[in-house]
Scaffold this active site. Structure first.
Site, PDB file in Angstrom:
ATOM      1  N   PRO A   1      32.481  30.858 -82.584  1.00 16.04           N
ATOM      2  CA  PRO A   1      31.376  31.824 -82.641  1.00 16.04           C
ATOM      3  C   PRO A   1      30.110  31.420 -81.876  1.00 16.04           C
ATOM      4  O   PRO A   1      29.228  32.247 -81.699  1.00 16.04           O
ATOM      5  CB  PRO A   1      31.070  31.907 -84.143  1.00 16.04           C
ATOM      6  CG  PRO A   1      31.513  30.592 -84.695  1.00 16.04           C
ATOM      7  CD  PRO A   1      32.660  30.146 -83.856  1.00 16.04           C
TER       8      PRO A   1
ATOM      9  N   CYS B   1      31.489  23.508 -89.149  1.00 21.49           N
ATOM     10  CA  CYS B   1      30.953  24.601 -89.975  1.00 21.49           C
ATOM     11  C   CYS B   1      31.713  25.900 -89.740  1.00 21.49           C
ATOM     12  O   CYS B   1      32.203  26.515 -90.674  1.00 21.49           O
ATOM     13  CB  CYS B   1      29.474  24.812 -89.690  1.00 21.49           C
ATOM     14  SG  CYS B   1      28.452  23.454 -90.288  1.00 21.49           S
ATOM     15  N   HIS B   2      31.794  26.325 -88.474  1.00 15.00           N
ATOM     16  CA  HIS B   2      32.438  27.612 -88.206  1.00 15.00           C
ATOM     17  C   HIS B   2      33.428  27.547 -87.057  1.00 15.00           C
ATOM     18  O   HIS B   2      33.764  28.557 -86.456  1.00 15.00           O
ATOM     19  CB  HIS B   2      31.375  28.689 -87.933  1.00 15.00           C
ATOM     20  CG  HIS B   2      30.373  28.795 -89.033  1.00 15.00           C
ATOM     21  ND1 HIS B   2      29.185  28.121 -89.002  1.00 15.00           N
ATOM     22  CD2 HIS B   2      30.405  29.447 -90.211  1.00 15.00           C
ATOM     23  CE1 HIS B   2      28.504  28.353 -90.115  1.00 15.00           C
ATOM     24  NE2 HIS B   2      29.223  29.150 -90.866  1.00 15.00           N
ATOM     25  N   GLY B   3      33.846  26.315 -86.691  1.00  7.17           N
ATOM     26  CA  GLY B   3      34.930  26.171 -85.739  1.00  7.17           C
ATOM     27  C   GLY B   3      34.602  26.409 -84.283  1.00  7.17           C
ATOM     28  O   GLY B   3      35.457  26.847 -83.517  1.00  7.17           O
TER      29      GLY B   3
END
Lengths: 420, 173, 281
Positions: free
Chosen positions: B152, B137-139
């Site tokens: 994150p 999703c956001h690494g």
């Protein structure tokens, strides 16, 4: 409701809001300053009781919908899941189920009060008709709600009532199939009933708003049946006087409600509804919930399918034209000695029909139901118009204040007598 | 005498109004509670809050996903090399410092809740720069101990409450 | 309302082909009687010992044919019920097998039951049950105690709703009467089909369940007489709990609610009188 508001904003924020949306002033005029006849008795608290019941039903209903499953294979067990596993689920479900009965009990008392004191008479015809609309919506809501637990009575009640529509000539069968979404009461029926059961209470709330609006335009009727002439002498402000009296009525009514919900929660229900719906086996004796029994008796009293359906719906529809059937110039039964007798006769007729509705349609019960059904309609079509023409009424007080003075004066004399 | 009544009455009157209001308020508060509590997990949900897993068939190097409380739990049978790698990481490099030993009960078995601590996506196993998990999703990048290394996510993958019932069986929850 | 003269009278009349008055004279013995239940009335609560005995009867006798699909093993240890200890309930659960789809093989496999599992049904489905039971279907027992009743004539049915006299235990009365209502032989002139027994209480008098309880059949360890009548009462009480597991909670909460509302109504009335004191009305 009409004319400039009596509300004077006390601070800058209220003034600011009032200039843009006069909601505080509206509420103040409608529910605080609103002149209320000072002679209202406790029968007038049922309007407030009904408002509280509607709120209670919507709140408990929304909660139940969070846990209920609207599918024929799961509905019965999902209700039992609510009863067993959901936190406070047993209480919320019993409150909702008994709340329906309490709602109807209150609405019947509210309607009887209207009949007794002539609250349907001019200029309150629209107010009364809106009430009949609410009553019809309540009946539809209660009927569909009773289907949701998917017990034997749910299923067979739904089957019998939806089959009423098949009595309509030519299109009856098509309408019934359309209502069912199939060829019998089944999953599509359950699902649409769930959806509509959730929708209708909000429609009731909307019509209630119109009902209250109409009430505030024409003002409340009262036991004397004369309108407010002098606001100073005849009326009190709605808050706190009427509000507090209403609250007493609500609290006492809720004791009754709590008694049923907590101590005899299945008394008003039917044991067969704890058997899961079985489309292949009809219970020995199908009876609707108690609040439908008088109408069910009328349905069965007519020896024709279409005729029974017509008379049943007519028994409610006739209420719509009641304001024009009653020809009397006096509103309140207090000053109508003959009407008073016929009123109580009518109440006995309806209770009698209710009892017969619960009995198997055999022998004497059928004949009794026919006689009472005939009287039900004669009361409206013959008695009400004729009474207005021939009844010798008692003198009506000139004002609410006069009525109160007469009543209190009478009491004072009576109280003083033994002392002398 | 008129004055005594005038002063006495308002006090009794006020007391009555306050008492009535207070009792009504208590009633309203008590009524609200069941309507809030009904949204908490019900008894049947609470009863399911533990799960037993047979781990005998999980080969070395393999990750198995099991469902617990509606969420995935990753059970990773780590190889010797993977254990050494996870234990060798210097704590000062970690955003959420935790030694590997604090995250396992037996070094060869890593049990973590498979929910990215960023916004709840499910990270993919054996991917990313640290051979642990990588959240698409956001690494967010997790290592062989399920610790956040980059991206994150603020915290390491959560370790559920679990116990070894035997060498081949664990109970989660 | 509970004007249910009809249900049994109609069924009996239909089955026996007689008029109602004749029936009343003939079937006078076929009445359900009010029993004394610890859980009746506004302050009623279950007798734990009775529920535990009733569970034993259920487990050893009823559960061979009847399912109780809503009963979970955890319920047996919950407050307001038989209140076995959690360890006892776990141990009990472990003696039963439940079927579960295996993650590994994709087959339905058996494993020992856990607290969260439901009581396993004796038959896979209704068709299998009928097949094994000679055509009759043993009803699920979960809410059976609330699904049965008997006629209470006027004015008793009204009194049943009143505070101080309230009575909701018609279902369990019926179950006790039914279990005690078996006759070895049908009355002269009445024929039974294969697999049927004669029961005075059952609507139509023909019942697919053979007389289930006999004296001494289930061992009681607490000194309670091991008679068929006692078994019937105990298992009926257990069935009431099974159908209404929150009964104690309900009555306790209800008492508080009613007391609270009474106090509030009194205060509101006093307040209302104060407000209206100076206004003639």
């Amino acid at each position: 409701m009409s004319g400039p508001s009596q509300y004077v904003p006390k601070n800058a924020l209220a003034r600011w809001l009032e200039a843009r949306l006069p909601i505080i002033g509206f509420t103040y005029d409608s529910f605080v300053a609103y002149p209320t006849p000072k002679n209202l008795n406790y029968w007038w608290t049922f309007g407030a009781i009904l408002s509280f019941m509607l709120i209670a039903q919507i709140l408990t209903g929304v909660v139940l919908a969070m846990h209920y499953t609207g599918h024929t294979s799961m509905a019965f067990n999902s209700v039992e899941h609510i009863m067993r596993d959901v936190n406070w689920g047993w209480m919320i479900r019993y409150l909702h189920a008994n709340g329906a009965s309490m709602f109807f009990l209150a609405v019947y008392i509210h309607m009887a009060r209207g009949l007794y004191y002539g609250s349907y008479k001019a200029p309150r015809e629209v107010l009364w008709i809106l009430g009949v609309v609410i009553f019809l919506l309540m009946m539809a809501t209660a009927f569909m709600g009773y289907v949701l637990p998917w017990g034997q009575m749910s299923f067979w009640g739904a089957t019998v009532i939806t089959n009423l529509f098949s009595a309509i000539p030519l299109v009856g069968d098509a309408i019934t199939i359309w209502l069912w979404g199939g060829y019998s009461v089944d999953n599509p029926t359950l699902n649409r009933f769930f959806s509509l059961h959730y929708l209708l209470p909000f429609m009731i709330a909307a019509v209630v708003a119109l009902h209250v609006w109409a009430l505030h335009v024409v003002g409340q009727n009262n036991p004397a049946g004369v309108d407010i002439k002098d606001v100073e002498k005849d009326s009190v402000p709605f808050t706190p006087h009427a509000t507090m009296k209403d609250m007493v009525g609500v609290a006492v009514f809720f004791i009754l409600f709590a008694w049923f919900a907590f101590f005899v929660p299945n008394y008003l229900g039917h044991s067969d509804n704890y058997i899961e719906a079985n489309p292949l086996v009809t219970p020995a004796h199908i009876v609707p919930e108690w609040y439908f029994l008088p109408f069910y008796a009328i349905l069965r009293a007519i020896p024709s399918k279409l005729g029974g359906v017509i008379f049943m719906f007519a028994s409610i529809a006739i209420l719509v034209v009641l304001p024009w059937l009653d020809t009397s110039r006096v509103r309140s039964a207090v000053y109508r000695p003959i009407y008073k007798i016929f009123f109580w006769l009518f109440i006995v007729t309806v209770i009698g029909l209710g009892y017969l509705g619960s009995q198997p349609p055999e022998g004497g019960a059928v004949i009794a139901a026919r006689i009472l059904t005939a009287w039900y309609f004669i009361h409206f079509i013959v008695v009400m118009p004729l009474l207005g023409l021939f009844e010798k009424t008692k003198p009506v007080p000139a004002s609410i204040n006069d009525a109160v003075l007469a009543k209190n004066g009478g009491e004072r004399v009576a109280a003083a007598a033994p002392a002398q | 005498m008129a004055t005594t009544i005038a002063t006495a009455e308002p006090t009794r009157r006020d007391m009555l109004f306050i008492a009535t209001g207070a009792v009504a308020a208590v009633g309203a508060a008590a009524t609200v509670w069941p309507f809030i509590a009904q949204m908490n997990p019900d008894a049947s949900t609470l009863a399911l809050s533990s799960t037993e897993v047979d781990i005998s068939a999980i080969a070395e190097g393999q990750i198995v996903t099991v469902k617990w409380r509606g969420k995935p739990v990753f059970i990773r049978h780590r190889t010797k090399k993977e254990i050494q790698e996870a234990e060798a990481v210097a704590l000062d490099k970690l955003p959420d410092p935790q030694p590997d030993s604090a995250r396992v009960k037996k070094p060869e078995w890593l049990v973590v809740i498979g929910v990215c601590t960023h916004l709840g996506c499910i990270p993919l196993g054996k991917q990313g720069a640290f051979d642990g998990w990588f959240c698409p999703c956001h690494g967010s990048d997790y290592d062989l101990s399920g610790r956040i290394r980059s991206g994150p996510a603020p915290r390491n993958l959560e370790v559920p409450e679990y116990a070894f019932l035997s060498d081949t069986k664990i109970k989660i929850g | 309302m509970k004007l249910k003269l009809a249900l049994f009278a109609a069924a009996l009349t239909g089955a026996m082909g007689m008029g109602a008055p004749a029936l009343a004279a003939d079937a006078g013995h076929a009445e359900v009687h009010k029993q004394s239940w610890s859980f009746a009335g506004a302050f009623g609560h279950y007798d734990r010992g009775q529920l535990q005995r009733g569970f034993k009867v259920f487990r050893e006798v009823c559960a061979n044919c009847h399912s109780a699909n809503l009963l979970a093993f955890r319920n047996l240890a919950e407050p307001g019920g038989p209140q076995f200890s959690e360890a006892q309930a776990k141990e009990l659960a472990a003696q039963y097998k439940v079927k579960e789809l295996s993650d590994k093989t994709g087959d339905v496999e058996e494993r020992p039951a856990r607290l969260s599992d439901r009581w396993p049904a004796p038959f896979a489905n209704d068709i299998k049950a009928r097949e094994a039971m000679g055509g009759s279907l043993p009803p699920d027992m979960s809410v059976l105690a609330k699904a049965r009743t008997y006629h209470r004539p006027f004015p008793l049915f009204l009194i049943d709703a009143l505070p101080g006299f309230s009575y909701q235990e018609h279902g369990v009365d019926y179950i006790v009467a039914l279990l005690n209502g078996y006759k070895d032989e049908p009355p002269a002139g009445q024929k039974l089909d294969a697999g049927q027994s004669w029961n005075d209480i059952m609507p139509g008098n023909r019942i697919g369940m053979a007389k289930p309880l006999a004296d001494g059949q289930v061992d009681y360890t607490d000194g309670t007489p091991a008679t068929a009548d006692q078994y019937a009462k105990d298992v009926a009480a257990f069935m009431m709990w099974l159908a209404e597991p929150k009964l104690e909670d309900r009555k306790r909460t209800g008492f508080r609610v009613v007391i609270f509302l009474a106090v509030l109504a009194g205060l509101l009335y006093a307040t209302k009188r104060r407000i209206w004191a100076k206004i003639p009305h």
